[in-house]
Design a protein around this motif. Sequence first.
Motif, PDB file in Angstrom:
ATOM      1  N   GLY A 191       0.752  -1.264   0.081  1.00  0.00           N
ATOM      2  CA  GLY A 191       0.085   0.017   0.000  1.00  0.00           C
ATOM      3  C   GLY A 191       0.917   1.382   0.030  1.00  0.00           C
ATOM      4  O   GLY A 191       0.018   2.144  -0.060  1.00  0.00           O
ATOM      5  N   HIS A 192       2.233   0.991  -0.056  1.00  0.00           N
ATOM      6  CA  HIS A 192       2.907   2.298  -0.157  1.00  0.00           C
ATOM      7  C   HIS A 192       4.037   2.056  -1.052  1.00  0.00           C
ATOM      8  O   HIS A 192       4.749   1.217  -1.115  1.00  0.00           O
ATOM      9  CB  HIS A 192       3.732   2.363   1.204  1.00  0.00           C
ATOM     10  N   ASP A 199       7.930   9.127   3.593  1.00  0.00           N
ATOM     11  CA  ASP A 199       7.092  10.333   4.373  1.00  0.00           C
ATOM     12  C   ASP A 199       6.471   9.774   5.607  1.00  0.00           C
ATOM     13  O   ASP A 199       6.555  10.430   6.415  1.00  0.00           O
ATOM     14  CB  ASP A 199       6.149  10.685   3.374  1.00  0.00           C
ATOM     15  N   ALA A 200       6.097   8.458   5.635  1.00  0.00           N
ATOM     16  CA  ALA A 200       5.149   8.093   6.898  1.00  0.00           C
ATOM     17  C   ALA A 200       6.219   7.719   7.751  1.00  0.00           C
ATOM     18  O   ALA A 200       5.880   8.032   8.869  1.00  0.00           O
ATOM     19  CB  ALA A 200       4.572   6.552   6.306  1.00  0.00           C
ATOM     20  N   GLY A 203       7.398  11.145   9.424  1.00  0.00           N
ATOM     21  CA  GLY A 203       6.117  11.805  10.114  1.00  0.00           C
ATOM     22  C   GLY A 203       6.042  11.036  11.530  1.00  0.00           C
ATOM     23  O   GLY A 203       5.536  11.522  12.548  1.00  0.00           O
ATOM     24  N   HIS A 204       6.145   9.622  11.417  1.00  0.00           N
ATOM     25  CA  HIS A 204       6.084   8.899  12.736  1.00  0.00           C
ATOM     26  C   HIS A 204       7.040   9.087  13.580  1.00  0.00           C
ATOM     27  O   HIS A 204       7.016   8.750  14.869  1.00  0.00           O
ATOM     28  CB  HIS A 204       5.980   7.343  12.370  1.00  0.00           C
ATOM     29  N   GLY A 205       8.247   9.307  13.379  1.00  0.00           N
ATOM     30  CA  GLY A 205       9.501   9.653  14.348  1.00  0.00           C
ATOM     31  C   GLY A 205       9.976   8.310  14.577  1.00  0.00           C
ATOM     32  O   GLY A 205      10.657   8.134  15.505  1.00  0.00           O
ATOM     33  N   ALA A 206      10.078   7.240  13.728  1.00  0.00           N
ATOM     34  CA  ALA A 206      10.464   5.799  13.759  1.00  0.00           C
ATOM     35  C   ALA A 206      12.130   6.141  14.046  1.00  0.00           C
ATOM     36  O   ALA A 206      12.652   6.842  13.335  1.00  0.00           O
ATOM     37  CB  ALA A 206      10.138   5.049  12.747  1.00  0.00           C
ATOM     38  N   THR A 207      12.726   5.210  15.117  1.00  0.00           N
ATOM     39  CA  THR A 207      14.217   5.150  14.961  1.00  0.00           C
ATOM     40  C   THR A 207      14.740   3.729  14.370  1.00  0.00           C
ATOM     41  O   THR A 207      15.826   3.685  14.157  1.00  0.00           O
ATOM     42  CB  THR A 207      14.372   5.375  16.423  1.00  0.00           C
ATOM     43  N   ALA A 208      13.757   2.784  13.970  1.00  0.00           N
ATOM     44  CA  ALA A 208      14.347   1.572  13.312  1.00  0.00           C
ATOM     45  C   ALA A 208      12.920   1.214  12.363  1.00  0.00           C
ATOM     46  O   ALA A 208      12.128   1.331  12.395  1.00  0.00           O
ATOM     47  CB  ALA A 208      14.398   0.583  14.120  1.00  0.00           C
ATOM     48  N   PRO A 218      10.139  -6.237  -2.484  1.00  0.00           N
ATOM     49  CA  PRO A 218      10.589  -4.937  -2.601  1.00  0.00           C
ATOM     50  C   PRO A 218      11.499  -4.464  -1.614  1.00  0.00           C
ATOM     51  O   PRO A 218      11.798  -3.171  -1.337  1.00  0.00           O
ATOM     52  CB  PRO A 218       9.105  -4.141  -2.258  1.00  0.00           C
ATOM     53  N   ALA A 219      12.539  -5.245  -1.022  1.00  0.00           N
ATOM     54  CA  ALA A 219      13.515  -4.785  -0.138  1.00  0.00           C
ATOM     55  C   ALA A 219      14.398  -3.982  -0.640  1.00  0.00           C
ATOM     56  O   ALA A 219      14.811  -2.918  -0.252  1.00  0.00           O
ATOM     57  CB  ALA A 219      13.947  -6.083   0.508  1.00  0.00           C
ATOM     58  N   VAL A 220      14.952  -4.014  -1.965  1.00  0.00           N
ATOM     59  CA  VAL A 220      16.033  -3.268  -2.404  1.00  0.00           C
ATOM     60  C   VAL A 220      15.562  -1.837  -2.681  1.00  0.00           C
ATOM     61  O   VAL A 220      16.374  -0.867  -2.345  1.00  0.00           O
ATOM     62  CB  VAL A 220      16.624  -4.005  -3.667  1.00  0.00           C
ATOM     63  N   PRO A 221      14.276  -1.720  -3.119  1.00  0.00           N
ATOM     64  CA  PRO A 221      13.927  -0.346  -3.407  1.00  0.00           C
ATOM     65  C   PRO A 221      13.694   0.414  -2.156  1.00  0.00           C
ATOM     66  O   PRO A 221      13.844   1.532  -2.251  1.00  0.00           O
ATOM     67  CB  PRO A 221      12.656  -0.318  -4.488  1.00  0.00           C
ATOM     68  N   ILE A 222      13.087  -0.206  -1.407  1.00  0.00           N
ATOM     69  CA  ILE A 222      12.881   0.650  -0.067  1.00  0.00           C
ATOM     70  C   ILE A 222      14.194   1.004   0.688  1.00  0.00           C
ATOM     71  O   ILE A 222      14.252   2.140   1.046  1.00  0.00           O
ATOM     72  CB  ILE A 222      12.230  -0.485   1.044  1.00  0.00           C
ATOM     73  N   VAL A 223      15.196   0.062   0.747  1.00  0.00           N
ATOM     74  CA  VAL A 223      16.655   0.678   1.117  1.00  0.00           C
ATOM     75  C   VAL A 223      17.034   1.782   0.318  1.00  0.00           C
ATOM     76  O   VAL A 223      17.553   2.702   1.231  1.00  0.00           O
ATOM     77  CB  VAL A 223      17.411  -0.592   1.133  1.00  0.00           C
ATOM     78  N   ARG A 224      16.993   1.546  -0.865  1.00  0.00           N
ATOM     79  CA  ARG A 224      17.576   2.804  -1.724  1.00  0.00           C
ATOM     80  C   ARG A 224      16.835   4.089  -1.404  1.00  0.00           C
ATOM     81  O   ARG A 224      17.204   5.120  -1.114  1.00  0.00           O
ATOM     82  CB  ARG A 224      17.479   2.508  -3.117  1.00  0.00           C
ATOM     83  N   ALA A 225      15.465   4.087  -1.266  1.00  0.00           N
ATOM     84  CA  ALA A 225      14.735   5.054  -0.910  1.00  0.00           C
ATOM     85  C   ALA A 225      15.019   5.664   0.444  1.00  0.00           C
ATOM     86  O   ALA A 225      15.131   6.925   0.698  1.00  0.00           O
ATOM     87  CB  ALA A 225      13.129   4.875  -1.103  1.00  0.00           C
ATOM     88  N   VAL A 226      15.130   4.696   1.362  1.00  0.00           N
ATOM     89  CA  VAL A 226      15.438   5.180   2.921  1.00  0.00           C
ATOM     90  C   VAL A 226      16.842   5.968   2.855  1.00  0.00           C
ATOM     91  O   VAL A 226      17.044   6.867   3.538  1.00  0.00           O
ATOM     92  CB  VAL A 226      15.171   3.955   3.774  1.00  0.00           C
ATOM     93  N   ARG A 227      17.828   5.218   2.355  1.00  0.00           N
ATOM     94  CA  ARG A 227      19.122   5.766   2.273  1.00  0.00           C
ATOM     95  C   ARG A 227      19.375   7.000   1.685  1.00  0.00           C
ATOM     96  O   ARG A 227      20.126   7.716   1.875  1.00  0.00           O
ATOM     97  CB  ARG A 227      20.234   4.690   1.608  1.00  0.00           C
ATOM     98  N   SER A 228      18.553   7.372   0.626  1.00  0.00           N
ATOM     99  CA  SER A 228      18.655   8.815  -0.091  1.00  0.00           C
ATOM    100  C   SER A 228      17.694   9.872   0.503  1.00  0.00           C
ATOM    101  O   SER A 228      18.004  10.860   0.246  1.00  0.00           O
ATOM    102  CB  SER A 228      18.290   8.468  -1.608  1.00  0.00           C
TER     103      SER A 228
END
Length: 370
Positions: A191-192, A199-200, A203-208, A218-228
């Motif tokens: 769903g994301h 963005d989520a 907004g949540h203030g997650a630390t991990a 979808p693991a690899v695209p998620i890591v790339r997005a977070v790292r950038s």
Amino acid sequence: MNTPTSPSGSEGTEKAPVRLGALVPLTRPGWVGAGRHLLAGLQLAVSEVNATGGIAGRPLELVVRDTAADPERAAAAVDELAALGVAALAGEYHSVVARAVAARADALGVPYLCSSAVLDALTEEPTEWVARLAPAQSHGWRTYADFLLGAGRQRIAVVTQPSVYWATGTRLLRDHIGPRGGTVVEFDANGHTPEALCDALAGHGATALLLLVGHPEPAVPIVRAVRSDPRLAELLVGAPAGQPEFAEWAELLGPEGAAVPFLRYLPERPGPLGERVGKELAERLGEEPSFVAFEGWDTGTVLAEVLRAHGTDREAVAAGWPHVAVEGTRGPIRFSRTPGIGVWQWTWPPVQVADRDPAEPDRFRIVHTG
């Protein structure tokens, strides 16, 4: 697919082989790297058994079937292998697939030694036919939760896909972290988009953020997005299921894939047997063996010992689980009944949390032991 494992020079004179059915994910959507390592460990163990006389003079032979992470395909393979007369079944990495294998093996009366799958409820009811080497998910994931809390990470986000394995992992984390002052919030990977997930998270203030999703998508695209995303520069990205263990992770992500802690089932330092087998596995694989390769070797070695001690009759093999005493690559292996687990269980293999070193992504660091 059959894997010939007969001693050389004995064609035409050897006794009929003792067959083992090997179930491994070798094609997508299975984790192919895990399947390749698991099979390499099984093959090495079988070749060593045959080099020392086989099973009462009979060669051990692997009959390999690709599960492709498909429970129905795996259950059908169990039927086929049972009809071929295998003495026992071995392998599988994916928990939902191993559960289907265990259920079918139990129904048919075929002993099954599960190598790598960790789901606690591997069978619906207690069974004498199934044993397992990998630790239960509840044991390993609580260790991972302790690592997160010890690292000061209390606002945990998990991105998940529909699966009993991921759902169980989320519940285990929530049940362990919640009473210790932490929180766990869940995001649906389907769903994301990776960008919307960032963005989520901001907004949540997650630390991990824990990746309870498939690999590489979808693991690899998620890591790339977070790292950038500069908003998430301090966010710890984790993958308790072990995606960063395999070479493909580093090939796809490079430095971005470093410092992503994951669970692995190895001791801090290998003993002489672990060192020797590790060198042999590295030669076969052309890369450092994962814990899954060691699980494969231990599986083949345990089954050979049971067959030698108790014979090749299926009921005799199943009756042998509580009498196993084998020196494995990661310590002495014995099976027992463990509360809440319906199969014969090794309690426990060593558990560690490791990651890839940012300064040298091909090198692993141990960041926590359980």
